[in-house]
Design a protein around this motif. Structure first.
Motif, PDB file in Angstrom:
ATOM      1  N   ASP A   1      19.943 -30.178  13.254  1.00  0.00           N
ATOM      2  CA  ASP A   1      20.569 -31.031  12.239  1.00  0.00           C
ATOM      3  C   ASP A   1      21.854 -30.429  11.685  1.00  0.00           C
ATOM      4  O   ASP A   1      22.452 -30.985  10.772  1.00  0.00           O
ATOM      5  CB  ASP A   1      19.600 -31.271  11.079  1.00  0.00           C
ATOM      6  CG  ASP A   1      18.441 -32.166  11.461  1.00  0.00           C
ATOM      7  OD1 ASP A   1      18.586 -32.920  12.440  1.00  0.00           O
ATOM      8  OD2 ASP A   1      17.396 -32.110  10.780  1.00  0.00           O
ATOM      9  N   GLY A   2      22.272 -29.286  12.199  1.00  0.00           N
ATOM     10  CA  GLY A   2      23.445 -28.620  11.675  1.00  0.00           C
ATOM     11  C   GLY A   2      24.504 -28.420  12.737  1.00  0.00           C
ATOM     12  O   GLY A   2      24.371 -28.874  13.872  1.00  0.00           O
TER      13      GLY A   2
ATOM     14  N   MET B   1      16.000 -35.035  10.196  1.00  0.00           N
ATOM     15  CA  MET B   1      16.977 -34.588   9.213  1.00  0.00           C
ATOM     16  C   MET B   1      16.344 -33.503   8.347  1.00  0.00           C
ATOM     17  O   MET B   1      15.186 -33.602   7.955  1.00  0.00           O
ATOM     18  CB  MET B   1      17.432 -35.770   8.365  1.00  0.00           C
ATOM     19  CG  MET B   1      18.395 -35.400   7.290  1.00  0.00           C
ATOM     20  SD  MET B   1      19.040 -36.859   6.485  1.00  0.00           S
ATOM     21  CE  MET B   1      20.676 -36.322   6.228  1.00  0.00           C
ATOM     22  N   THR B   2      17.116 -32.484   8.071  1.00  0.00           N
ATOM     23  CA  THR B   2      16.642 -31.377   7.242  1.00  0.00           C
ATOM     24  C   THR B   2      16.394 -31.864   5.822  1.00  0.00           C
ATOM     25  O   THR B   2      17.186 -32.634   5.271  1.00  0.00           O
ATOM     26  CB  THR B   2      17.701 -30.249   7.220  1.00  0.00           C
ATOM     27  OG1 THR B   2      18.017 -29.882   8.555  1.00  0.00           O
ATOM     28  CG2 THR B   2      17.202 -29.051   6.460  1.00  0.00           C
TER      29      THR B   2
ATOM     30  N   THR C   1      26.565 -25.159   8.791  1.00  0.00           N
ATOM     31  CA  THR C   1      26.020 -26.010   7.744  1.00  0.00           C
ATOM     32  C   THR C   1      25.000 -26.984   8.294  1.00  0.00           C
ATOM     33  O   THR C   1      25.132 -27.492   9.402  1.00  0.00           O
ATOM     34  CB  THR C   1      27.132 -26.783   6.992  1.00  0.00           C
ATOM     35  OG1 THR C   1      26.550 -27.450   5.878  1.00  0.00           O
ATOM     36  CG2 THR C   1      27.850 -27.780   7.879  1.00  0.00           C
ATOM     37  N   SER C   2      23.968 -27.207   7.489  1.00  0.00           N
ATOM     38  CA  SER C   2      23.026 -28.296   7.737  1.00  0.00           C
ATOM     39  C   SER C   2      23.053 -29.253   6.545  1.00  0.00           C
ATOM     40  O   SER C   2      22.287 -30.197   6.478  1.00  0.00           O
ATOM     41  CB  SER C   2      21.607 -27.752   7.961  1.00  0.00           C
ATOM     42  OG  SER C   2      21.162 -27.050   6.820  1.00  0.00           O
ATOM     43  N   ASN C   3      23.959 -28.972   5.588  1.00  0.00           N
ATOM     44  CA  ASN C   3      24.167 -29.846   4.436  1.00  0.00           C
ATOM     45  C   ASN C   3      24.895 -31.089   4.930  1.00  0.00           C
ATOM     46  O   ASN C   3      26.003 -31.006   5.462  1.00  0.00           O
ATOM     47  CB  ASN C   3      24.992 -29.097   3.385  1.00  0.00           C
ATOM     48  CG  ASN C   3      25.277 -29.916   2.153  1.00  0.00           C
ATOM     49  OD1 ASN C   3      25.607 -31.088   2.238  1.00  0.00           O
ATOM     50  ND2 ASN C   3      25.170 -29.272   1.002  1.00  0.00           N
TER      51      ASN C   3
ATOM     52  N   GLN D   1      18.711 -27.800   3.031  1.00  0.00           N
ATOM     53  CA  GLN D   1      20.051 -27.869   3.604  1.00  0.00           C
ATOM     54  C   GLN D   1      20.874 -26.692   3.078  1.00  0.00           C
ATOM     55  O   GLN D   1      20.813 -26.369   1.893  1.00  0.00           O
ATOM     56  CB  GLN D   1      20.726 -29.193   3.245  1.00  0.00           C
ATOM     57  CG  GLN D   1      20.056 -30.375   3.892  1.00  0.00           C
ATOM     58  CD  GLN D   1      20.732 -31.690   3.562  1.00  0.00           C
ATOM     59  OE1 GLN D   1      21.757 -31.733   2.909  1.00  0.00           O
ATOM     60  NE2 GLN D   1      20.137 -32.767   4.028  1.00  0.00           N
ATOM     61  N   GLU D   2      21.622 -26.065   3.972  1.00  0.00           N
ATOM     62  CA  GLU D   2      22.385 -24.887   3.584  1.00  0.00           C
ATOM     63  C   GLU D   2      23.756 -24.881   4.239  1.00  0.00           C
ATOM     64  O   GLU D   2      23.982 -25.547   5.245  1.00  0.00           O
ATOM     65  CB  GLU D   2      21.641 -23.615   3.986  1.00  0.00           C
ATOM     66  CG  GLU D   2      21.514 -23.457   5.491  1.00  0.00           C
ATOM     67  CD  GLU D   2      20.805 -22.181   5.896  1.00  0.00           C
ATOM     68  OE1 GLU D   2      20.634 -21.285   5.055  1.00  0.00           O
ATOM     69  OE2 GLU D   2      20.438 -22.073   7.064  1.00  0.00           O
TER      70      GLU D   2
END
Length: 107
Positions: A51-52, A1-2, A24-26, A7-8
């Motif tokens: 992760d996104g 997980m980022t 997104t990786s949020n 996270q962006e």
């Protein structure tokens, strides 16, 4: 997980395009977009990357500033008025109060 601070969410939209691209990786945005992609036809999952994920959203359904809101600051008077409205609403929810309010309305 980022990591949380890495996270962006990146939104790419050209003025005349009919779609908006969102990467997104949020984790919060990712979960919401995946849920929308599974239930709505205007959001589509393009691909998952690590992760996104990348999504495409039909432009008429994308509103950039709808989720950006300033924090509301209420005065003491406004807070008291809100508390009074909430208390009145809770009182009406009680069955006897509802029955009495309906009887008064029907008279």
């Amino acid at each position: 997980m980022t990591a949380r601070d890495e996270q962006e969410t990146t939104v790419t939209a050209m003025r005349d395009d009919t779609t908006v691209s969102v990467y997104t990786s949020n984790s919060v945005h990712l979960r919401k977009l995946k849920n929308l992609a599974s239930t709505r036809d205007f959001v589509r999952l393009v691909r998952e990357v690590g992760d996104g994920a990348e999504f495409v959203i039909d432009a008429p359904f994308f509103h950039l500033f709808s989720a950006i809101r300033g924090k509301r600051t209420l005065s003491d008077e406004a807070k008291a008025a809100g508390a009074a409205r909430l208390a009145a609403s809770r009182e009406l929810r009680r069955s006897s109060a509802v029955d009495e309010a309906l009887r008064e309305r029907d008279v």
